[in-house]
Design a protein around this motif. Structure first.
Motif, PDB file in Angstrom:
ATOM      1  N   THR A  69      48.105  51.253  32.494  1.00 24.71           N
ATOM      2  CA  THR A  69      47.666  51.211  33.638  1.00 24.71           C
ATOM      3  C   THR A  69      48.431  51.607  34.862  1.00 24.71           C
ATOM      4  OG1 THR A  69      47.862  49.019  34.043  1.00 24.71           O
ATOM      5  CG2 THR A  69      45.943  49.557  32.927  1.00 24.71           C
ATOM      6  N   GLN A  70      49.776  51.634  34.618  1.00 23.72           N
ATOM      7  CA  GLN A  70      50.825  51.848  35.442  1.00 23.72           C
ATOM      8  C   GLN A  70      51.036  50.618  36.516  1.00 23.72           C
ATOM      9  OE1 GLN A  70      50.703  56.485  35.480  1.00 23.72           O
ATOM     10  NE2 GLN A  70      51.714  55.515  37.493  1.00 23.72           N
ATOM     11  N   ALA A  71      50.393  49.365  35.992  1.00 25.52           N
ATOM     12  CA  ALA A  71      50.499  48.330  36.660  1.00 25.52           C
ATOM     13  C   ALA A  71      51.850  47.414  36.516  1.00 25.52           C
ATOM     14  CB  ALA A  71      49.384  47.107  36.642  1.00 25.52           C
ATOM     15  N   MET A  72      52.248  47.001  37.494  1.00 29.02           N
ATOM     16  CA  MET A  72      53.639  46.109  37.247  1.00 29.02           C
ATOM     17  C   MET A  72      53.659  45.045  38.129  1.00 29.02           C
ATOM     18  SD  MET A  72      56.696  48.492  39.148  1.00 29.02           S
ATOM     19  CE  MET A  72      57.900  47.101  38.785  1.00 29.02           C
ATOM     20  N   ALA A  73      54.361  44.111  38.164  1.00 29.81           N
ATOM     21  CA  ALA A  73      54.731  43.008  38.984  1.00 29.81           C
ATOM     22  C   ALA A  73      56.278  42.633  38.668  1.00 29.81           C
ATOM     23  CB  ALA A  73      53.918  41.717  38.471  1.00 29.81           C
ATOM     24  N   SER A  74      56.600  42.080  40.151  1.00 21.22           N
ATOM     25  CA  SER A  74      57.960  41.488  40.173  1.00 21.22           C
ATOM     26  C   SER A  74      57.809  40.088  40.528  1.00 21.22           C
ATOM     27  CB  SER A  74      58.635  42.219  41.320  1.00 21.22           C
ATOM     28  OG  SER A  74      58.929  43.565  41.251  1.00 21.22           O
ATOM     29  N   HIS A  75      58.483  39.291  39.410  1.00 22.09           N
ATOM     30  CA  HIS A  75      58.287  37.907  39.418  1.00 22.09           C
ATOM     31  C   HIS A  75      59.636  37.423  40.055  1.00 22.09           C
ATOM     32  CE1 HIS A  75      54.697  38.434  37.040  1.00 22.09           C
ATOM     33  NE2 HIS A  75      55.737  39.329  36.189  1.00 22.09           N
ATOM     34  N   HIS A  76      59.839  36.426  40.647  1.00 21.48           N
ATOM     35  CA  HIS A  76      60.813  35.925  41.301  1.00 21.48           C
ATOM     36  C   HIS A  76      60.784  34.246  41.224  1.00 21.48           C
ATOM     37  CE1 HIS A  76      61.734  39.523  43.838  1.00 21.48           C
ATOM     38  NE2 HIS A  76      60.330  39.700  43.683  1.00 21.48           N
ATOM     39  N   VAL A  77      61.851  33.858  40.487  1.00 19.46           N
ATOM     40  CA  VAL A  77      62.213  32.347  40.132  1.00 19.46           C
ATOM     41  C   VAL A  77      63.373  31.812  40.882  1.00 19.46           C
ATOM     42  CG1 VAL A  77      62.352  30.414  38.660  1.00 19.46           C
ATOM     43  CG2 VAL A  77      61.121  32.331  38.171  1.00 19.46           C
ATOM     44  N   ARG A  78      63.091  30.911  41.948  1.00 19.72           N
ATOM     45  CA  ARG A  78      64.466  30.431  42.605  1.00 19.72           C
ATOM     46  C   ARG A  78      64.451  28.785  42.593  1.00 19.72           C
ATOM     47  NH1 ARG A  78      66.109  33.854  46.331  1.00 19.72           N
ATOM     48  NH2 ARG A  78      64.841  35.944  46.871  1.00 19.72           N
ATOM     49  N   VAL A  79      65.688  28.452  42.443  1.00 21.30           N
ATOM     50  CA  VAL A  79      65.925  27.057  42.446  1.00 21.30           C
ATOM     51  C   VAL A  79      66.816  26.598  43.813  1.00 21.30           C
ATOM     52  CG1 VAL A  79      66.825  25.191  41.315  1.00 21.30           C
ATOM     53  CG2 VAL A  79      65.915  27.149  39.822  1.00 21.30           C
ATOM     54  N   ASP A 129      68.048  23.056  45.693  1.00 17.38           N
ATOM     55  CA  ASP A 129      68.220  21.768  45.456  1.00 17.38           C
ATOM     56  C   ASP A 129      67.558  20.969  44.419  1.00 17.38           C
ATOM     57  OD1 ASP A 129      69.544  21.376  48.040  1.00 17.38           O
ATOM     58  OD2 ASP A 129      67.780  21.709  49.314  1.00 17.38           O
ATOM     59  N   GLY A 130      67.709  21.592  43.222  1.00 16.75           N
ATOM     60  CA  GLY A 130      67.251  21.257  41.996  1.00 16.75           C
ATOM     61  C   GLY A 130      65.575  21.467  42.016  1.00 16.75           C
ATOM     62  N   ARG A 131      64.853  21.943  42.943  1.00 19.90           N
ATOM     63  CA  ARG A 131      63.518  22.363  42.727  1.00 19.90           C
ATOM     64  C   ARG A 131      63.132  23.676  42.437  1.00 19.90           C
ATOM     65  NH1 ARG A 131      59.960  18.984  46.887  1.00 19.90           N
ATOM     66  NH2 ARG A 131      58.407  19.593  45.481  1.00 19.90           N
ATOM     67  N   GLY A 132      62.353  24.234  41.701  1.00 19.64           N
ATOM     68  CA  GLY A 132      62.079  25.501  41.485  1.00 19.64           C
ATOM     69  C   GLY A 132      60.733  25.992  42.294  1.00 19.64           C
ATOM     70  N   SER A 133      60.892  27.286  42.321  1.00 19.43           N
ATOM     71  CA  SER A 133      59.560  27.842  43.012  1.00 19.43           C
ATOM     72  C   SER A 133      59.388  29.482  42.294  1.00 19.43           C
ATOM     73  CB  SER A 133      59.650  28.207  44.624  1.00 19.43           C
ATOM     74  OG  SER A 133      60.907  29.334  44.672  1.00 19.43           O
ATOM     75  N   PHE A 134      58.338  29.693  42.186  1.00 15.04           N
ATOM     76  CA  PHE A 134      57.706  31.120  41.731  1.00 15.04           C
ATOM     77  C   PHE A 134      57.022  31.815  42.403  1.00 15.04           C
ATOM     78  CE2 PHE A 134      54.893  33.591  39.186  1.00 15.04           C
ATOM     79  CZ  PHE A 134      55.594  34.242  38.470  1.00 15.04           C
ATOM     80  N   ARG A 135      57.401  33.063  42.556  1.00 14.85           N
ATOM     81  CA  ARG A 135      56.608  34.109  43.341  1.00 14.85           C
ATOM     82  C   ARG A 135      56.351  35.413  42.756  1.00 14.85           C
ATOM     83  NH1 ARG A 135      58.692  37.727  47.853  1.00 14.85           N
ATOM     84  NH2 ARG A 135      56.891  38.512  48.845  1.00 14.85           N
TER      85      ARG A 135
END
Length: 246
Positions: A177-187, A189-195
């Motif tokens: 489908t030519q779909a893609m996604a960019s995934h970002h994981v950040r840590v 102060d010991g806590r992770g986030s995902f976007r």
């Protein structure tokens, strides 16, 4: 895109310049501004997805009248808070369909922003919208990556673009489908986030066809803003189309 598809809310806008610091360095900004100023000449420039003004502010600083279209109010607010922004007009809306006042000698989409339009129809609409804004002989400039499918081994759909102790980034592809996604994981102060941000990757030849449908023709294609030749090994391109119909 719609307001529901705004992936740059205040939580992102607040740290956007810092998280993209390398793209704000003079070596990244100055060559682009030089090309765009040359294409604008004595005319006006339209930036699609103007963001926080990374390109618009220095371009306006060179005497070019700049107007932007931006979907994210938070990003536009960050631009308006910067010195020199009073010279730049901003129209809020989806740059595939939103009209800005007046006509322009150059319109531009940088830093892979064409891929924020996640359907082929929306990308085609973008070219038509740009053509409606351009004066006869005006130009449309896109800076975008070449899809990195050559990096996908058989059976794999992910390509990492950053691996560090506190940050991990990877792209996923759907080649059907030519779909893609960019995934970002950040840590922090010991806590992770995902976007995760969805995109639609697009090939150079496909963009050329979209341009033809909108009454434009390819004038130049380079590997980067310095004008280096575009080859089969180039990982990105800067393309310039010229409006051939009124």
């Amino acid at each position: 895109m719609t307001e529901d598809e705004n992936y740059f809310p205040e939580s992102v806008a607040a740290t956007y310049d810092e998280s993209s610091a390398a793209m704000f360095m003079p070596e990244a900004v100055d060559p682009a501004v030089a090309v765009l100023a040359g294409l604008a000449g004595a005319g006006r420039a339209l930036e699609l997805g103007i963001g926080t003004g990374r390109i618009a502010l220095p371009l306006a600083g060179r005497g070019v009248e700049v107007h932007g279209i931006e979907l994210s109010p938070a990003m536009a607010d960050r631009l308006r808070a910067k010195p020199g922004s009073e010279a730049i007009g901003v129209t809020l809306g989806d740059f595939a369909t939103t009209r800005a006042p007046g006509t322009f000698s150059v319109a531009y989409l940088v830093f892979n922003t064409i891929m924020n339009l996640t359907t082929q129809d929306a990308q085609v609409d973008c070219f038509r919208n740009v053509a409606a804004h351009l004066e006869p002989g005006g130009t449309f400039v896109i800076e975008v990556t070449v899809p990195q499918l050559r990096k996908l081994p058989p059976g794999q759909n992910a390509v990492p673009f950053h691996v560090g102790e506190t940050r991990l980034g990877f792209d996923t592809y759907d080649t059907a489908t030519q779909a893609m996604a960019s995934h970002h994981v950040r840590v922090v102060d010991g806590r992770g986030s995902f976007r995760s941000i969805p995109f639609r990757y697009v090939w150079p030849a496909e963009l050329d066809l979209m341009a033809r449908l909108a009454g434009m023709r390819l004038r130049d294609r380079w590997a980067d803003w310095s004008g280096a030749p575009f080859t089969a090994e180039s990982e990105s391109h800067v393309s310039v189309w010229e409006k051939t119909e009124d």
